[in-house]
Design an enzyme around this catalytic site. Structure first.
Site, PDB file in Angstrom:
ATOM      1  N   ARG A  37       1.670 -10.689  -6.424  1.00  0.00           N
ATOM      2  CA  ARG A  37       1.177 -11.698  -7.386  1.00  0.00           C
ATOM      3  C   ARG A  37       0.932 -11.084  -8.767  1.00  0.00           C
ATOM      4  O   ARG A  37       1.003 -11.755  -9.786  1.00  0.00           O
ATOM      5  CB  ARG A  37      -0.060 -12.403  -6.858  1.00  0.00           C
ATOM      6  CG  ARG A  37      -1.273 -11.522  -6.717  1.00  0.00           C
ATOM      7  CD  ARG A  37      -2.472 -12.314  -6.244  1.00  0.00           C
ATOM      8  NE  ARG A  37      -3.466 -11.399  -5.718  1.00  0.00           N
ATOM      9  CZ  ARG A  37      -4.771 -11.633  -5.696  1.00  0.00           C
ATOM     10  NH1 ARG A  37      -5.238 -12.768  -6.154  1.00  0.00           N
ATOM     11  NH2 ARG A  37      -5.593 -10.756  -5.198  1.00  0.00           N
ATOM     12  N   ASN A  39       1.688  -8.466 -12.089  1.00  0.00           N
ATOM     13  CA  ASN A  39       2.923  -8.094 -12.776  1.00  0.00           C
ATOM     14  C   ASN A  39       3.419  -6.719 -12.350  1.00  0.00           C
ATOM     15  O   ASN A  39       4.602  -6.427 -12.426  1.00  0.00           O
ATOM     16  CB  ASN A  39       2.700  -8.099 -14.290  1.00  0.00           C
ATOM     17  CG  ASN A  39       2.525  -9.525 -14.783  1.00  0.00           C
ATOM     18  OD1 ASN A  39       3.189 -10.435 -14.267  1.00  0.00           O
ATOM     19  ND2 ASN A  39       1.633  -9.724 -15.736  1.00  0.00           N
ATOM     20  N   GLY A 183     -25.316   0.914  -2.787  1.00  0.00           N
ATOM     21  CA  GLY A 183     -25.179   2.378  -2.877  1.00  0.00           C
ATOM     22  C   GLY A 183     -24.129   2.902  -1.917  1.00  0.00           C
ATOM     23  O   GLY A 183     -24.361   3.867  -1.184  1.00  0.00           O
ATOM     24  N   ARG A 274     -16.232  -5.427   0.432  1.00  0.00           N
ATOM     25  CA  ARG A 274     -15.045  -6.201   0.074  1.00  0.00           C
ATOM     26  C   ARG A 274     -14.728  -7.204   1.170  1.00  0.00           C
ATOM     27  O   ARG A 274     -15.101  -7.009   2.328  1.00  0.00           O
ATOM     28  CB  ARG A 274     -13.847  -5.262  -0.159  1.00  0.00           C
ATOM     29  CG  ARG A 274     -14.074  -4.291  -1.312  1.00  0.00           C
ATOM     30  CD  ARG A 274     -12.875  -3.383  -1.535  1.00  0.00           C
ATOM     31  NE  ARG A 274     -11.687  -4.103  -1.963  1.00  0.00           N
ATOM     32  CZ  ARG A 274     -11.439  -4.478  -3.221  1.00  0.00           C
ATOM     33  NH1 ARG A 274     -12.306  -4.198  -4.184  1.00  0.00           N
ATOM     34  NH2 ARG A 274     -10.333  -5.122  -3.516  1.00  0.00           N
ATOM     35  N   HIS A 446      -9.109  34.361   2.053  1.00  0.00           N
ATOM     36  CA  HIS A 446     -10.430  34.651   1.475  1.00  0.00           C
ATOM     37  C   HIS A 446     -10.243  35.056   0.016  1.00  0.00           C
ATOM     38  O   HIS A 446      -9.334  35.831  -0.278  1.00  0.00           O
ATOM     39  CB  HIS A 446     -11.084  35.794   2.241  1.00  0.00           C
ATOM     40  CG  HIS A 446     -12.398  36.224   1.643  1.00  0.00           C
ATOM     41  ND1 HIS A 446     -13.546  35.478   1.785  1.00  0.00           N
ATOM     42  CD2 HIS A 446     -12.722  37.311   0.894  1.00  0.00           C
ATOM     43  CE1 HIS A 446     -14.541  36.098   1.159  1.00  0.00           C
ATOM     44  NE2 HIS A 446     -14.063  37.198   0.598  1.00  0.00           N
TER      45      HIS A 446
END
Ligand code: NAI
Length: 472
Positions: A37, A39, A183, A274, A446
């Site tokens: 949907r 551009n 948070g 969400r 290391h």
């Protein structure tokens, strides 16, 4: 007048799940159409999520490191923030990756179509753009339509001072006082960006902890840093009301066990989770089953209840992570193309890209305790890591959870710079069924942060020499 067209596989949504699905199906010889949907291709992750936020967090990290350098003999003047250039940098990163996806689609002859797709039936969608309507009939469809920010009730509607992750990333300005509601991952990542660019940031979190889904021992070093960077962190608190002043500042009432507090903020960022974009698809015109939380139910082959329609990514449920969507996309493409494939990862890593980064994969101690899963652990504090001390990261930590019987890795948690990169070793160990000795006996270079993973296993096997742990 609508145009009509038939394709073997149509993919709805071009995020990291959708474009991976489209490209994999094309590589398997299918004629594929990718409908988007927006551009640009790339979805939320590339255009207004993971990529732009990580570009901005990169800037935050360097600002912090430049400040730290003054304590070890190298002093820079205070940073000057040129918002327009920062926006241009962020947009350039995004457009470079957008072009990359376009090129990859072209090379594979994956056609893309801009427009909003809605189902007409189990084998047809309608794609509507500003000037066109196209009816696409398909053999198979892969839904990869993603998710959008959830809001809380009572917020002023379409208010310029109420930001979501999308509008916060536009960086219109740097508000003097910003309140972050939630948070979790987005709130802390974007809160840290705004704090390092000069905002006074407060966070209000409903639950008693930041990033409530993660083990709190690996969140603690981040919490300590944010206490210094943010003006306040209000836990076990909730926003009761948000009202606009005539100058568009916002008066926010916050309730906690200490009582009701009223504060005025220039902007509010809402990052309370969400929700799946299922409602945009007219899905009721198909036989695809949508559960009571609005997610599309799928099996391990990413098949929905309608046999020629697959679904992947945020729209099928948590965790809402790009890398999960990509893997699901490939499985859906392979199964839809007639190949054997299954989505059965043993672990999906989560990363909070703050400074310090927080990462975990597989079993957490929280989950183990909740579900009475037996585990033992090896923990290596970064205070004993040469590389971490060089990087001013001695607050970091690597821990590995092991199965007490098989000694195989069940999960891991890491906090510190590059934790998001380091966690991949844990994910691989879990997938490979590695045990503590496989890790402790693997030679790690290391001095690196990577060797803290081997050291955590050595703590568990009792072979560590970089720490002194008296025998019990
Ligand atoms: P989240 O679920 O991470 O955090 C939302 C937080 O808001 C939770 O701690 C919750 O307790 C709190 N909350 C909910 N309602 C509230 C209220 N009324 N008042 C105060 N606090 C409230 O959700 P977030 O940060 O919005 O991110 C959404 C999704 O996007 C995540 O689930 C994640 O999967 C994905 N994401 C992942 C990223 C990454 O992997 N680094 C970055 C950004 C997003």
């Amino acid at each position: 007048m609508s145009q009509k067209k038939h394709v073997e596989i149509v993919v709805i949504g071009s995020g990291p799940g959708g474009y991976a699905a489209a490209f994999r199906a094309a590589d398997l010889g299918k004629k594929v159409l990718l409908v988007e949907r927006d551009n640009d291709l790339g979805g939320v992750c590339l255009n207004r999520g993971c990529i732009p936020s990580k570009a901005l967090l990169h800037i935050s990290k360097i600002i912090h490191e430049a400040k730290y350098l003054s304590t070890i003999g190298v002093t820079y003047p205070d940073p000057k923030i040129d918002l327009e250039s920062i926006r241009a940098y962020k947009n350039k990163v995004v457009s470079q990756l957008n072009n990359g996806i376009k090129q990859l689609a072209k090379a594979r002859k994956v056609e893309s179509l801009q427009g909003l797709a809605t189902f007409k039936s189990n084998d047809e969608i309608l794609v509507v753009s500003e000037n066109n309507e196209t009816i696409i009939s398909f053999d198979k469809c892969i839904i990869a339509a993603g998710s959008s920010s959830s809001l809380i009730p009572g917020l002023p509607k379409n208010h310029p001072s109420v930001l979501t992750s999308k509008t916060a990333l536009d960086l219109i300005d740097i508000p003097k006082k910003l309140l972050v509601i939630g948070g979790g991952v987005i709130g802390l990542e974007l809160g840290q960006v705004y704090a390092s660019l000069g905002s006074s940031v407060s966070v209000v979190e409903f639950l008693p902890n930041l990033i409530p889904g993660a083990d709190q021992d690996i969140v603690k070093p981040l919490h300590r840093r944010l206490k210094k960077q943010f003006s306040s962190i209000m836990l076990s608190s909730k926003v009761v009301s948000v009202k606009s002043n005539s100058d568009n500042t916002l008066v926010v009432e916050i309730q906690s066990d200490k009582g009701l507090k009223t504060e005025t903020y220039d902007k509010v960022l809402v990052s309370v989770g969400r929700k799946p974009n299922t409602n945009l698809l007219n899905i009721s015109s198909t036989d695809v089953f949508v559960n009571k939380n609005g997610y599309i139910d799928v099996d391990e082959y990413q098949r929905t209840s309608q046999k020629n329609i697959f679904a992947i990514g945020d729209i099928v449920g948590n965790p809402m992570l790009a890398h999960k969507a990509t893997h699901e996309g490939k499985v859906a493409a392979e199964v839809a193309s007639g190949h054997p494939a299954v989505m059965d990862p043993k672990a999906i890593p989560s990363v909070v890209y703050t400074d310090p980064e927080v990462a975990w994969t597989g079993l957490t101690e929280l989950e183990a305790k909740e579900n009475n899963i037996p585990y033992e652990k090896g923990e290596f504090p970064w205070a004993a890591s040469g590389k971490a001390i060089i990087l001013n990261a001695s607050q970091g930590k690597t821990k590995i959870l092991f199965d007490p019987e098989t000694k195989q890795v069940l999960g891991a948690g890491i906090v510190g710079p590059s934790a998001g990169d380091l966690i991949s070793e844990a994910a691989l160990a879990i997938e490979m069924g590695s045990d503590a000795e496989d890790i402790s006996l693997t030679v790690h270079p290391h001095p690196t942060l990577g060797e803290t993973f081997a050291a955590a296993a050595e703590v568990y096997t009792g072979t560590i020499t970089d720490l002194y742990i008296p025998s019990k």
